[in-house]
Design a protein around this motif. Structure first.
Motif, PDB file in Angstrom:
ATOM      1  N   LYS A  51      52.845  72.823 -48.996  1.00 53.17           N
ATOM      2  CA  LYS A  51      52.125  74.084 -48.819  1.00 53.17           C
ATOM      3  C   LYS A  51      52.982  75.260 -49.290  1.00 53.17           C
ATOM      4  N   ALA A  52      52.434  76.065 -50.167  1.00 53.76           N
ATOM      5  CA  ALA A  52      53.142  77.231 -50.695  1.00 53.76           C
ATOM      6  C   ALA A  52      52.965  78.414 -49.752  1.00 53.76           C
ATOM      7  N   THR A  53      54.065  79.072 -49.455  1.00 47.17           N
ATOM      8  CA  THR A  53      54.029  80.266 -48.629  1.00 47.17           C
ATOM      9  C   THR A  53      54.630  81.462 -49.359  1.00 47.17           C
ATOM     10  N   MET A  54      55.231  81.212 -50.503  1.00 45.10           N
ATOM     11  CA  MET A  54      55.878  82.251 -51.297  1.00 45.10           C
ATOM     12  C   MET A  54      55.295  82.241 -52.704  1.00 45.10           C
ATOM     13  N   VAL A  55      55.414  83.358 -53.385  1.00 40.90           N
ATOM     14  CA  VAL A  55      55.070  83.416 -54.800  1.00 40.90           C
ATOM     15  C   VAL A  55      56.303  83.953 -55.519  1.00 40.90           C
ATOM     16  N   HIS A  56      56.865  83.116 -56.368  1.00 43.04           N
ATOM     17  CA  HIS A  56      58.141  83.379 -57.043  1.00 43.04           C
ATOM     18  C   HIS A  56      57.931  83.994 -58.414  1.00 43.04           C
ATOM     19  N   HIS A  57      58.715  85.022 -58.731  1.00 38.51           N
ATOM     20  CA  HIS A  57      58.726  85.580 -60.077  1.00 38.51           C
ATOM     21  C   HIS A  57      59.665  84.748 -60.939  1.00 38.51           C
ATOM     22  N   LYS A  58      59.159  84.186 -62.008  1.00 43.60           N
ATOM     23  CA  LYS A  58      59.986  83.394 -62.917  1.00 43.60           C
ATOM     24  C   LYS A  58      61.066  84.263 -63.557  1.00 43.60           C
ATOM     25  N   LYS A  59      60.674  85.459 -63.968  1.00 45.54           N
ATOM     26  CA  LYS A  59      61.623  86.444 -64.484  1.00 45.54           C
ATOM     27  C   LYS A  59      61.697  87.564 -63.455  1.00 45.54           C
ATOM     28  N   LYS A  60      62.913  87.900 -63.036  1.00 44.83           N
ATOM     29  CA  LYS A  60      63.128  88.847 -61.936  1.00 44.83           C
ATOM     30  C   LYS A  60      62.484  90.204 -62.187  1.00 44.83           C
ATOM     31  N   VAL A  61      61.925  90.752 -61.124  1.00 41.04           N
ATOM     32  CA  VAL A  61      61.261  92.050 -61.183  1.00 41.04           C
ATOM     33  C   VAL A  61      62.240  93.133 -61.634  1.00 41.04           C
ATOM     34  N   LYS A  62      63.466  93.100 -61.117  1.00 41.77           N
ATOM     35  CA  LYS A  62      64.456  94.120 -61.478  1.00 41.77           C
ATOM     36  C   LYS A  62      64.810  94.075 -62.960  1.00 41.77           C
ATOM     37  N   ASP A  63      64.808  92.887 -63.536  1.00 40.19           N
ATOM     38  CA  ASP A  63      65.171  92.734 -64.943  1.00 40.19           C
ATOM     39  C   ASP A  63      63.983  92.901 -65.885  1.00 40.19           C
ATOM     40  N   TYR A  64      62.795  92.546 -65.414  1.00 42.13           N
ATOM     41  CA  TYR A  64      61.583  92.587 -66.239  1.00 42.13           C
ATOM     42  C   TYR A  64      60.429  93.248 -65.485  1.00 42.13           C
ATOM     43  N   PRO A  65      60.530  94.544 -65.198  1.00 42.18           N
ATOM     44  CA  PRO A  65      59.482  95.200 -64.410  1.00 42.18           C
ATOM     45  C   PRO A  65      58.095  95.140 -65.048  1.00 42.18           C
ATOM     46  N   LEU A  66      58.025  95.084 -66.356  1.00 35.66           N
ATOM     47  CA  LEU A  66      56.712  95.009 -67.015  1.00 35.66           C
ATOM     48  C   LEU A  66      55.984  93.698 -66.708  1.00 35.66           C
ATOM     49  N   LEU A  67      56.730  92.665 -66.332  1.00 33.80           N
ATOM     50  CA  LEU A  67      56.131  91.362 -66.035  1.00 33.80           C
ATOM     51  C   LEU A  67      55.862  91.152 -64.552  1.00 33.80           C
ATOM     52  N   ALA A  68      56.157  92.141 -63.732  1.00 38.67           N
ATOM     53  CA  ALA A  68      56.057  91.990 -62.275  1.00 38.67           C
ATOM     54  C   ALA A  68      54.655  91.636 -61.804  1.00 38.67           C
ATOM     55  N   LEU A  69      53.640  92.074 -62.523  1.00 40.35           N
ATOM     56  CA  LEU A  69      52.255  91.805 -62.116  1.00 40.35           C
ATOM     57  C   LEU A  69      51.522  90.923 -63.130  1.00 40.35           C
ATOM     58  N   GLN A  70      52.266  90.113 -63.855  1.00 38.73           N
ATOM     59  CA  GLN A  70      51.670  89.167 -64.797  1.00 38.73           C
ATOM     60  C   GLN A  70      51.504  87.812 -64.102  1.00 38.73           C
ATOM     61  N   LEU A  71      50.312  87.296 -64.100  1.00 41.46           N
ATOM     62  CA  LEU A  71      50.049  86.006 -63.471  1.00 41.46           C
ATOM     63  C   LEU A  71      50.889  84.899 -64.107  1.00 41.46           C
ATOM     64  N   SER A  72      51.150  85.020 -65.396  1.00 44.38           N
ATOM     65  CA  SER A  72      51.943  84.000 -66.088  1.00 44.38           C
ATOM     66  C   SER A  72      53.422  84.034 -65.690  1.00 44.38           C
ATOM     67  N   ASN A  73      53.849  85.053 -64.974  1.00 48.38           N
ATOM     68  CA  ASN A  73      55.248  85.172 -64.557  1.00 48.38           C
ATOM     69  C   ASN A  73      55.472  84.802 -63.093  1.00 48.38           C
ATOM     70  N   VAL A  74      54.460  84.308 -62.418  1.00 49.74           N
ATOM     71  CA  VAL A  74      54.616  83.942 -61.009  1.00 49.74           C
ATOM     72  C   VAL A  74      54.171  82.501 -60.772  1.00 49.74           C
ATOM     73  N   GLU A  75      54.741  81.904 -59.732  1.00 48.44           N
ATOM     74  CA  GLU A  75      54.340  80.555 -59.342  1.00 48.44           C
ATOM     75  C   GLU A  75      54.503  80.388 -57.837  1.00 48.44           C
TER      76      GLU A  75
END
Length: 104
Positions: A51-75
């Motif tokens: 069971k997933a309880t977290m959603v992980h950013h593949k590329k860190k928000v601090k390093d890649y803020p433009l990808l912070a809300l991209q579905l392809s960047n989270v799992e």
């Protein structure tokens, strides 16, 4: 799915600069993306299938803020798998209680 507006990006850059990223994780756009990611994967961890309880950013928000809300960047991940991705966040809990050489 891209929920990143110019206004949201500006807020995110300020939160990163002020070390207040928690505000991003409390925002409506993040909560919407998080819910979508969990639903898309059936609330299962992409690493182990639990069971997933977290959603992980593949590329860190601090390093890649433009990808912070991209579905392809989270799992979705369970806590155990997410902790493996971020061992630095647990380091403060793995410190010895007493830092001196003397034992009483």
């Amino acid at each position: 799915m891209d929920l990143m507006t110019k206004q949201m990006l500006n807020k995110l850059l300020i939160w990163i600069k002020e070390d207040e990223l928690v505000k991003f994780y409390q925002s409506g756009p993040w909560r919407k993306l998080r819910a979508t990611a969990l639903r898309m994967y059936g609330n299962k961890c992409t690493k182990c299938g639990k069971k997933a309880t977290m959603v992980h950013h593949k590329k860190k928000v601090k390093d890649y803020p433009l990808l912070a809300l991209q579905l392809s960047n989270v799992e979705p991940q369970c806590n155990k798998c997410h902790n493996k991705e971020h061992p630095e966040k647990l380091s403060k809990y793995n410190q010895p209680k007493f830092m001196n050489e003397e034992r009483w």
